[in-house]
Design an enzyme around this catalytic site. Structure first.
Site, PDB file in Angstrom:
ATOM      1  N   GLY A 177       8.859   2.904  -2.515  1.00 38.35           N
ATOM      2  CA  GLY A 177       9.353   1.792  -3.484  1.00 38.35           C
ATOM      3  C   GLY A 177       7.907   1.507  -4.205  1.00 38.35           C
ATOM      4  O   GLY A 177       6.835   2.270  -3.888  1.00 38.35           O
ATOM      5  N   GLN A 178       7.980   0.558  -5.141  1.00 31.71           N
ATOM      6  CA  GLN A 178       6.765   0.195  -5.832  1.00 31.71           C
ATOM      7  C   GLN A 178       6.474  -1.286  -5.823  1.00 31.71           C
ATOM      8  O   GLN A 178       7.591  -2.105  -6.167  1.00 31.71           O
ATOM      9  CB  GLN A 178       7.152   0.647  -7.279  1.00 31.71           C
ATOM     10  CG  GLN A 178       5.870   0.441  -8.346  1.00 31.71           C
ATOM     11  CD  GLN A 178       4.844   0.998  -8.087  1.00 31.71           C
ATOM     12  OE1 GLN A 178       4.848   2.218  -7.783  1.00 31.71           O
ATOM     13  NE2 GLN A 178       3.756   0.560  -8.480  1.00 31.71           N
ATOM     14  N   GLY A 179       5.405  -1.672  -5.711  1.00 33.19           N
ATOM     15  CA  GLY A 179       5.052  -3.200  -5.717  1.00 33.19           C
ATOM     16  C   GLY A 179       4.099  -3.262  -6.499  1.00 33.19           C
ATOM     17  O   GLY A 179       3.426  -2.211  -7.519  1.00 33.19           O
ATOM     18  N   PHE A 234       1.141  -3.982  -5.872  1.00 33.82           N
ATOM     19  CA  PHE A 234      -0.225  -3.438  -5.345  1.00 33.82           C
ATOM     20  C   PHE A 234      -0.179  -1.968  -5.823  1.00 33.82           C
ATOM     21  O   PHE A 234      -1.317  -1.371  -6.181  1.00 33.82           O
ATOM     22  CB  PHE A 234      -0.111  -3.523  -3.760  1.00 33.82           C
ATOM     23  CG  PHE A 234      -1.385  -3.107  -2.991  1.00 33.82           C
ATOM     24  CD1 PHE A 234      -2.564  -4.074  -2.696  1.00 33.82           C
ATOM     25  CD2 PHE A 234      -1.656  -1.806  -3.003  1.00 33.82           C
ATOM     26  CE1 PHE A 234      -3.415  -3.646  -2.138  1.00 33.82           C
ATOM     27  CE2 PHE A 234      -2.707  -1.628  -2.261  1.00 33.82           C
ATOM     28  CZ  PHE A 234      -3.628  -2.498  -1.823  1.00 33.82           C
ATOM     29  N   GLY A 235       0.880  -1.422  -5.759  1.00 42.91           N
ATOM     30  CA  GLY A 235       1.206  -0.011  -5.972  1.00 42.91           C
ATOM     31  C   GLY A 235       2.218   0.643  -5.250  1.00 42.91           C
ATOM     32  O   GLY A 235       3.083   0.026  -4.621  1.00 42.91           O
ATOM     33  N   VAL A 291       4.651   2.695  -2.273  1.00 43.31           N
ATOM     34  CA  VAL A 291       4.449   2.802  -0.953  1.00 43.31           C
ATOM     35  C   VAL A 291       5.382   3.945  -0.416  1.00 43.31           C
ATOM     36  O   VAL A 291       6.117   4.249  -0.917  1.00 43.31           O
ATOM     37  CB  VAL A 291       5.200   1.707  -0.162  1.00 43.31           C
ATOM     38  CG1 VAL A 291       5.339   1.562   1.295  1.00 43.31           C
ATOM     39  CG2 VAL A 291       4.496   0.140  -0.655  1.00 43.31           C
ATOM     40  N   LYS A 307       0.791   2.353   1.921  1.00 42.92           N
ATOM     41  CA  LYS A 307       0.794   1.569   0.766  1.00 42.92           C
ATOM     42  C   LYS A 307      -0.702   1.656   0.074  1.00 42.92           C
ATOM     43  O   LYS A 307      -1.781   1.250   0.553  1.00 42.92           O
ATOM     44  CB  LYS A 307       0.866  -0.142   1.042  1.00 42.92           C
ATOM     45  CG  LYS A 307       0.741  -0.979   0.045  1.00 42.92           C
ATOM     46  CD  LYS A 307       1.055  -2.449   0.551  1.00 42.92           C
ATOM     47  CE  LYS A 307       1.376  -3.502  -0.623  1.00 42.92           C
ATOM     48  NZ  LYS A 307       1.466  -4.979   0.129  1.00 42.92           N
ATOM     49  N   ASP A 325       4.150 -15.513  -2.333  1.00 40.50           N
ATOM     50  CA  ASP A 325       5.121 -14.558  -3.027  1.00 40.50           C
ATOM     51  C   ASP A 325       6.086 -13.891  -1.956  1.00 40.50           C
ATOM     52  O   ASP A 325       6.740 -12.942  -1.917  1.00 40.50           O
ATOM     53  CB  ASP A 325       4.317 -13.298  -3.245  1.00 40.50           C
ATOM     54  CG  ASP A 325       4.883 -12.277  -4.414  1.00 40.50           C
ATOM     55  OD1 ASP A 325       5.792 -12.955  -5.030  1.00 40.50           O
ATOM     56  OD2 ASP A 325       4.476 -11.331  -4.634  1.00 40.50           O
TER      57      ASP A 325
END
Length: 811
Positions: A501-503, A505-506, A508, A522, A619
């Site tokens: 996935g993508q958060g 932060f960057g 994963v 991550k 968050d």
């Protein structure tokens, strides 16, 4: 002293307590009953018998019988039976024994914890004992037994749940197979086995500690009932065992220092402990990434099922035994079959026993007619064990266990030897080639390395070493540091197929270390708005946290410009992947959703109140709640979290971070955050879980409402059930959970109130959800009931794709 230590155990009719210096009668007679809330106490004050209630139940119990009020009576009836009746004189339970002298009957609570019904006709003969009709608990001097001649068993029965002590799905007994074994059954089907008893221990226990306890004993005289029991010489050692509602046999020990019971041992550790998990001729090894495989010389019976992780069909031979190819079955050419040695194994179920010596065990197996012997093992306390037919419930241990010998045709054994030779030869040749190649490469690149070395050292030191110094500065030397090469290998050089996935932060990635351990990697994106501050913040915060509902940080990597966090791997990814997917959301029935709601609240309570630090997450959202293999929730992503001092309750920030739809009004507009900011996010998440809809999915709806506005509209109209996900409404158990669902919606609305003073704390939320607080405040209109007017650019950055926002200016 004078302290009561409840051991929370039921022994048919016994509520078990340890007491010091207690005085009370220990006997029930026809003229002396126990009427709720009266009790009797054993002579030395070790056990108490009386009525009680469970934490989440309004019923009253004596043993496993629910009474709706406190009018229960435990007495001896006119026919000499011990009975439980209610205030209407209705008999709810009876010992149902034939008593020839009812007037002389007594029921005495002994210091062993055994309640004995007897009469004086022939010297206080026993008519009934609670030890012979137990519930879920196993205590000193009690016997778990099986009488082969009569078929009578004394076995433990699990509770249905921690709040319901009626008989559950599991039972524990001692089975006199060819050698006694402890057995747990689930719905009368074999579920777990200890392996045979060898006079000192059950050889199928991966951790034999429990079987070595002082006083533990198994009687295996074929002429008498088989039984297992234990008794300690140290009276101050308070230990008991229970069969819990999940089928685990757990041993508890009283810790005087902590003032609580601690778990010393559990029979069930991994899926490998489930009987026959890998099917016939399969072997289970919990240390491997794929825990089931076929024994050497065997292949999956159903390859398609095995590829999906269903191993129950087991395995079949790749090549027939030589004697199986001999039509006569005489074993004339038995020399073409041999045995493969497998060390430290849990032996298969149902062995045939032989009293011959160890040296003769192999020959006896080889010489049995018609190839009937397929494996053997030897234990000094048991003797020779032989198996015919399918080998079921074979497990590889990391310690202890028995050496198991599997019968194979010589061709399979030769392959084993040949493969070892090939591996050794290949490795040797590879080392030679690599050494020579490396030598030439080193010579060719030496000059270039010398030229670049100074520039690289300057750059690396200015960034990497400063970051490492920062890590040391916050005293995180105990946190494992991974090297970049190790993580690149684990993720196949961060291959797109490994991306989870993508958060904010960057990205994963899923990774697998050399030892087979799965991890989540991550990696800070260079394009991310977050940087060293968020990276360091997450390391500092989560490295100090340990809770079952918080994701665990395994380590980090800081090399050159790389900043990477390594977490435990969550196989079911994040909550939003289930909750908002039209197919996968059907896996989330109400019980699973409520378990997730409770788990998130417990994790948040730990952050706010129970950890050494007071932490505001800032968050909390569905994509930051990860799910383990059993769909248990774990809060993740602590890059935005803030640590509060002991006397701090609120803080301000000029840099508002978070996600549209989850931020509280005081935080989004004024930069103020506190525990109540997280409670607001929790309320949004709770309503999403109940409805199965994203808060942000309400943008541009015809009524211009957010999820909070839609919930408020239905609440005012008295149509709150219109909010509930159709998956829940269409389930068979919906009608049984209406009150709980309504309560969750009510609590969710209270959590998203506009003003912080109107929102409950997370500890109060938990009490509300568990009905410990029954009268809930009436909610006012929530904040953000109207869908926000968002430009296309901002919407793309919002929570529709789970991206976290930073540097957001308040309206």
């Amino acid at each position: 002293m004078g302290k009561t230590i409840s051991c929370s155990v039921l022994l048919a009719l016994i509520s078990c307590f340890y007491l010091l210096f207690a005085t009370a009668l220990d006997t029930i007679t026809p003229s002396k009953s126990i009427k709720d809330p009266d009790v009797i106490i054993s002579q030395k004050g070790l056990f108490r018998l009386g009525f009680f209630s469970l934490v989440n139940s309004s019923n009253r119990y004596v043993g496993i019988l629910p009474l709706k009020d406190s009018s229960g009576i435990l007495t001896i009836s006119d026919d000499g039976n011990l009975v439980v009746s209610n205030g209407k004189a209705e008999i709810l339970w009876s010992t149902n024994v034939n008593n020839t002298a009812p007037n002389a009957t007594t029921a005495q609570l002994l210091d062993s914890g055994n309640l004995v019904l007897s009469n004086g006709e022939d010297g206080a003969s026993s008519l009934w004992e609670s030890f012979e009709d137990p519930s879920n608990a196993f205590i000193e001097t009690m016997k778990i037994s099986t009488d082969v001649k009569t078929g009578r068993k004394v076995e433990l029965k699990s509770w249905k749940s921690i709040d319901d002590p009626s008989d559950g799905n599991f039972s524990l007994s001692l089975e006199p197979f060819n050698s006694p074994e402890g057995i747990i059954r689930k719905n009368n089907q074999l579920y777990y086995r200890t392996g045979p008893w060898n006079g000192n221990t059950f050889i199928g226990l991966i951790d034999k500690y429990a079987a070595y306890l002082e006083g533990f004993y198994v009687a295996d005289n074929p002429q008498q009932p088989y039984y297992m029991t234990y008794e300690f010489s140290n009276d101050s050692m308070l230990i008991y065992s229970e069969l819990d509602s999940q089928g685990k046999f757990i041993e508890w020990k009283w810790d005087e220092g902590k003032g609580n019971w601690i778990n010393k041992y559990s029979s069930y550790q991994t899926n490998c402990d489930v009987y026959g998990y890998c099917g016939a001729f399969g072997i289970c090894d919990s240390s491997k990434r794929t825990i089931c495989s076929c024994l050497k010389g065997f292949k999956p019976r159903n390859i398609e099922e095995w590829s999906r992780g269903n191993w129950s069909s087991g395995c079949s031979r790749t090549t027939l035994l030589h004697c199986q190819r001999d039509n006569n079955g005489s074993g004339a050419s038995q020399g073409d079959d041999g045995f493969l040695e497998m060390k430290m194994m849990k032996v298969p179920a149902f062995p045939h026993l032989s009293s011959i010596s160890n040296g003769q065990c192999k020959d006896q197996c080889m010489n049995m007619k018609n190839c009937s012997c397929v494996a053997y093992a030897y234990d000094d306390g048991i003797g020779c064990m032989l198996w015919s037919g399918d080998l079921i419930d074979v497990q590889k241990f990391s310690a202890s266990g028995v050496d198991l010998y599997i019968r194979l045709p010589s061709s399979e054994l030769d392959k084993e030897k040949s493969s070892k030779v090939i591996v050794i030869t290949t490795v040797t040749a590879g080392i030679v080639v690599i050494t020579i190649s490396a030598l030439f490469l080193w010579c060719g690149m030496a000059k270039q390395r010398g030229t670049n070395k100074r520039h690289k050292q300057i750059k690396h030191k200015s960034y990497s070493e400063n970051v490492r110094e920062s890590l040391i500065g916050v005293k995180l030397q105990q946190l494992p540091l991974f090297n970049f090469e190790e993580l690149a290998t684990a993720t196949n050089n961060f291959h797109p197929e490994k991306r989870l996935g993508q958060g904010g932060f960057g990205p994963v990635y899923k990774g697998t270390l050399d030892d087979g351990k799965e991890i989540a990697v991550k990696r800070l994106s260079k394009a991310s708005g977050q940087g060293l501050e968020e990276f360091m913040n997450e390391v500092v915060v989560i490295s100090k946290l340990q809770h079952r509902n918080l994701v665990r940080l395994l380590g980090c990597c800081v090399e050159a410009e790389e900043k990477i966090l390594v977490y435990e791997f969550m196989p079911n990814k994040s909550l939003d992947a289930f909750l908002f997917d039209p197919i996968r959301q059907r896996l989330l029935d109400w019980r699973k959703r409520f378990n997730i709601i409770e788990g998130i609240s417990r994790g948040l309570l730990y952050l706010h109140r129970d950890s050494r630090l007071k932490i505001i997450h800032r968050d909390l959202k569905a994509s930051n709640v990860l799910l383990d293999q059993d769909l248990n929730p774990k809060i993740s992503d602590f890059g935005m979290a803030r640590i509060f001092g002991g006397d701090e309750n609120q803080a301000n920030t000029k840099r508002v971070v978070g996600t549209y739809g989850y931020m509280s009004p005081e935080y989004a507009m004024q930069g103020q955050f506190s525990e109540k900011s997280d409670v607001f996010s929790y309320g949004v998440l709770l309503l999403e879980i109940v409805s199965g809809r994203r808060n942000t999915s309400f943008y541009n709806n015809k009524d211009d409402l957010s999820l909070l506005g839609y919930a408020w509209k239905l609440w005012r109209e008295g149509n709150i059930w219109g909010l509930v996900d159709k998956v829940i409404l269409e389930s068979k158990s919906y009608s049984n959970n209406e009150k709980e669902i309504w309560r969750c919606i009510h609590v969710g609305l209270l959590c998203v109130q506009e003003y912080t003073k109107d929102r409950p704390t997370i500890s109060t939320v938990i009490s509300m959800l568990n009905s410990e607080i029954s009268d809930l405040n009436t909610p006012k209109q929530p904040a953000f009931t109207q869908a926000p007017l968002m430009s296309h650019d901002v919407e793309d950055r919002g929570s529709l794709n789970g991206v976290t926002l930073t540097n957001l200016d308040g309206r």
